[in-house]
Write a protein that holds these residues in place. Structure first.
Motif, PDB file in Angstrom:
ATOM      1  N   VAL A  12       0.852  -1.181   0.000  1.00  0.00           N
ATOM      2  CA  VAL A  12       0.000   0.000   0.000  1.00  0.00           C
ATOM      3  C   VAL A  12       0.894   1.239   0.000  1.00  0.00           C
ATOM      4  O   VAL A  12       1.958   1.241   0.611  1.00  0.00           O
ATOM      5  N   GLN A  13       0.449   2.276  -0.674  1.00  0.00           N
ATOM      6  CA  GLN A  13       1.198   3.518  -0.663  1.00  0.00           C
ATOM      7  C   GLN A  13       0.907   4.301   0.619  1.00  0.00           C
ATOM      8  O   GLN A  13      -0.196   4.198   1.187  1.00  0.00           O
ATOM      9  N   ALA A  14       1.874   5.066   1.040  1.00  0.00           N
ATOM     10  CA  ALA A  14       1.683   5.909   2.222  1.00  0.00           C
ATOM     11  C   ALA A  14       0.477   6.826   2.011  1.00  0.00           C
ATOM     12  O   ALA A  14       0.285   7.380   0.915  1.00  0.00           O
ATOM     13  N   GLY A  15      -0.322   6.933   3.053  1.00  0.00           N
ATOM     14  CA  GLY A  15      -1.543   7.711   2.965  1.00  0.00           C
ATOM     15  C   GLY A  15      -2.750   6.908   2.527  1.00  0.00           C
ATOM     16  O   GLY A  15      -3.885   7.402   2.611  1.00  0.00           O
ATOM     17  N   GLY A  16      -2.501   5.708   2.085  1.00  0.00           N
ATOM     18  CA  GLY A  16      -3.589   4.857   1.616  1.00  0.00           C
ATOM     19  C   GLY A  16      -4.228   4.059   2.733  1.00  0.00           C
ATOM     20  O   GLY A  16      -3.930   4.254   3.914  1.00  0.00           O
ATOM     21  N   ALA A  62       0.369   4.236  18.588  1.00  0.00           N
ATOM     22  CA  ALA A  62       0.851   4.532  17.232  1.00  0.00           C
ATOM     23  C   ALA A  62      -0.257   4.538  16.185  1.00  0.00           C
ATOM     24  O   ALA A  62      -0.082   5.094  15.098  1.00  0.00           O
ATOM     25  N   VAL A  63      -1.389   3.917  16.501  1.00  0.00           N
ATOM     26  CA  VAL A  63      -2.442   3.776  15.487  1.00  0.00           C
ATOM     27  C   VAL A  63      -3.738   4.482  15.860  1.00  0.00           C
ATOM     28  O   VAL A  63      -4.678   4.500  15.053  1.00  0.00           O
ATOM     29  N   LYS A  64      -3.799   5.072  17.038  1.00  0.00           N
ATOM     30  CA  LYS A  64      -5.028   5.730  17.464  1.00  0.00           C
ATOM     31  C   LYS A  64      -5.428   6.809  16.468  1.00  0.00           C
ATOM     32  O   LYS A  64      -4.612   7.596  16.008  1.00  0.00           O
ATOM     33  N   GLY A  65      -6.709   6.815  16.122  1.00  0.00           N
ATOM     34  CA  GLY A  65      -7.216   7.797  15.188  1.00  0.00           C
ATOM     35  C   GLY A  65      -7.062   7.413  13.726  1.00  0.00           C
ATOM     36  O   GLY A  65      -7.623   8.064  12.844  1.00  0.00           O
ATOM     37  N   ARG A  66      -6.313   6.351  13.459  1.00  0.00           N
ATOM     38  CA  ARG A  66      -6.107   5.919  12.070  1.00  0.00           C
ATOM     39  C   ARG A  66      -6.665   4.523  11.809  1.00  0.00           C
ATOM     40  O   ARG A  66      -7.128   4.235  10.701  1.00  0.00           O
ATOM     41  N   PHE A  67      -6.617   3.659  12.790  1.00  0.00           N
ATOM     42  CA  PHE A  67      -7.087   2.282  12.635  1.00  0.00           C
ATOM     43  C   PHE A  67      -8.394   2.090  13.408  1.00  0.00           C
ATOM     44  O   PHE A  67      -8.607   2.700  14.454  1.00  0.00           O
ATOM     45  N   THR A  68      -9.229   1.209  12.883  1.00  0.00           N
ATOM     46  CA  THR A  68     -10.475   0.869  13.559  1.00  0.00           C
ATOM     47  C   THR A  68     -10.659  -0.638  13.557  1.00  0.00           C
ATOM     48  O   THR A  68     -10.567  -1.278  12.501  1.00  0.00           O
ATOM     49  N   ASN A  83      -6.304   3.240   7.974  1.00  0.00           N
ATOM     50  CA  ASN A  83      -6.326   4.434   7.129  1.00  0.00           C
ATOM     51  C   ASN A  83      -5.080   5.267   7.370  1.00  0.00           C
ATOM     52  O   ASN A  83      -4.412   5.132   8.398  1.00  0.00           O
ATOM     53  N   ASN A  84      -4.794   6.133   6.398  1.00  0.00           N
ATOM     54  CA  ASN A  84      -3.631   7.024   6.503  1.00  0.00           C
ATOM     55  C   ASN A  84      -2.383   6.232   6.897  1.00  0.00           C
ATOM     56  O   ASN A  84      -1.670   6.590   7.845  1.00  0.00           O
ATOM     57  N   LEU A 120       1.467  -9.938   5.766  1.00  0.00           N
ATOM     58  CA  LEU A 120       2.404  -8.824   5.631  1.00  0.00           C
ATOM     59  C   LEU A 120       1.717  -7.601   5.039  1.00  0.00           C
ATOM     60  O   LEU A 120       1.039  -7.695   4.014  1.00  0.00           O
ATOM     61  N   VAL A 121       1.928  -6.480   5.706  1.00  0.00           N
ATOM     62  CA  VAL A 121       1.485  -5.189   5.187  1.00  0.00           C
ATOM     63  C   VAL A 121       2.739  -4.348   4.955  1.00  0.00           C
ATOM     64  O   VAL A 121       3.523  -4.133   5.884  1.00  0.00           O
ATOM     65  N   THR A 122       2.926  -3.912   3.719  1.00  0.00           N
ATOM     66  CA  THR A 122       4.071  -3.092   3.369  1.00  0.00           C
ATOM     67  C   THR A 122       3.576  -1.738   2.887  1.00  0.00           C
ATOM     68  O   THR A 122       2.771  -1.671   1.952  1.00  0.00           O
ATOM     69  N   VAL A 123       4.034  -0.688   3.529  1.00  0.00           N
ATOM     70  CA  VAL A 123       3.621   0.662   3.168  1.00  0.00           C
ATOM     71  C   VAL A 123       4.810   1.372   2.528  1.00  0.00           C
ATOM     72  O   VAL A 123       5.849   1.565   3.167  1.00  0.00           O
ATOM     73  N   SER A 124       4.658   1.735   1.280  1.00  0.00           N
ATOM     74  CA  SER A 124       5.735   2.398   0.551  1.00  0.00           C
ATOM     75  C   SER A 124       5.607   3.909   0.662  1.00  0.00           C
ATOM     76  O   SER A 124       4.512   4.460   0.684  1.00  0.00           O
ATOM     77  N   SER A 125       6.754   4.570   0.713  1.00  0.00           N
ATOM     78  CA  SER A 125       6.753   6.042   0.863  1.00  0.00           C
ATOM     79  C   SER A 125       6.729   6.726  -0.481  1.00  0.00           C
ATOM     80  O   SER A 125       6.886   6.109  -1.526  1.00  0.00           O
TER      81      SER A 125
END
Length: 125
Positions: A12-16, A62-68, A83-84, A120-125
């Motif tokens: 996933v891209q950053a911000g996605g 680290a994930v509060k407000g972004r993950f549910t 999210n984000n 695996l979750v990979t977040v690219s910048s």
């Protein structure tokens, strides 16, 4: 055999956003707490989010407000909406469930802590 089966993840891209799902398969009496943990390369496993059988949620700082986190009692599933996403979210994500299983014909119950194999979750910048 009772086990957890995870799905979702990937690149996933950053911000996605991304969504992880986990289902408890097999014969169980009750599911108590369910949750998601993650482990990044070279780091210890950390709690991402968990949810009680009554729907009370907890999140890692680290994930509060972004993950549910959410769960469906009828389907024995727990989901994690992310999210984000940030590059530092890159990790193997593990599903966890605290379940009660029946161990004999007399109805005796035993608590069991289950873990999925990880996705695996990979977040690219």
């Amino acid at each position: 055999q009772v086990q957890l089966v995870e799905s979702g993840g990937g690149l996933v891209q950053a911000g996605g956003s991304a969504r992880l799902s986990c289902v408890v398969s097999g014969s169980i009496f009750r599911i108590n707490k369910m949750g998601w943990y993650r482990q990044a390369p070279g780091k210890e496993r950390e709690m991402v989010a968990d949810i009680s059988s009554g729907g009370i949620t907890n999140y890692g700082d680290a994930v509060k407000g972004r993950f549910t986190i959410s769960r469906d009692g009828a389907k024995n599933t727990v989901d994690l909406q992310m999210n984000n996403l940030k590059p530092e979210d890159t990790a193997v994500y593990y599903c966890n469930a605290d379940v009660m299983i029946q161990v004999n014909v007399e109805g005796a119950l035993r608590n069991k802590d289950l873990w999925g194999k990880g996705t695996l979750v990979t977040v690219s910048s």
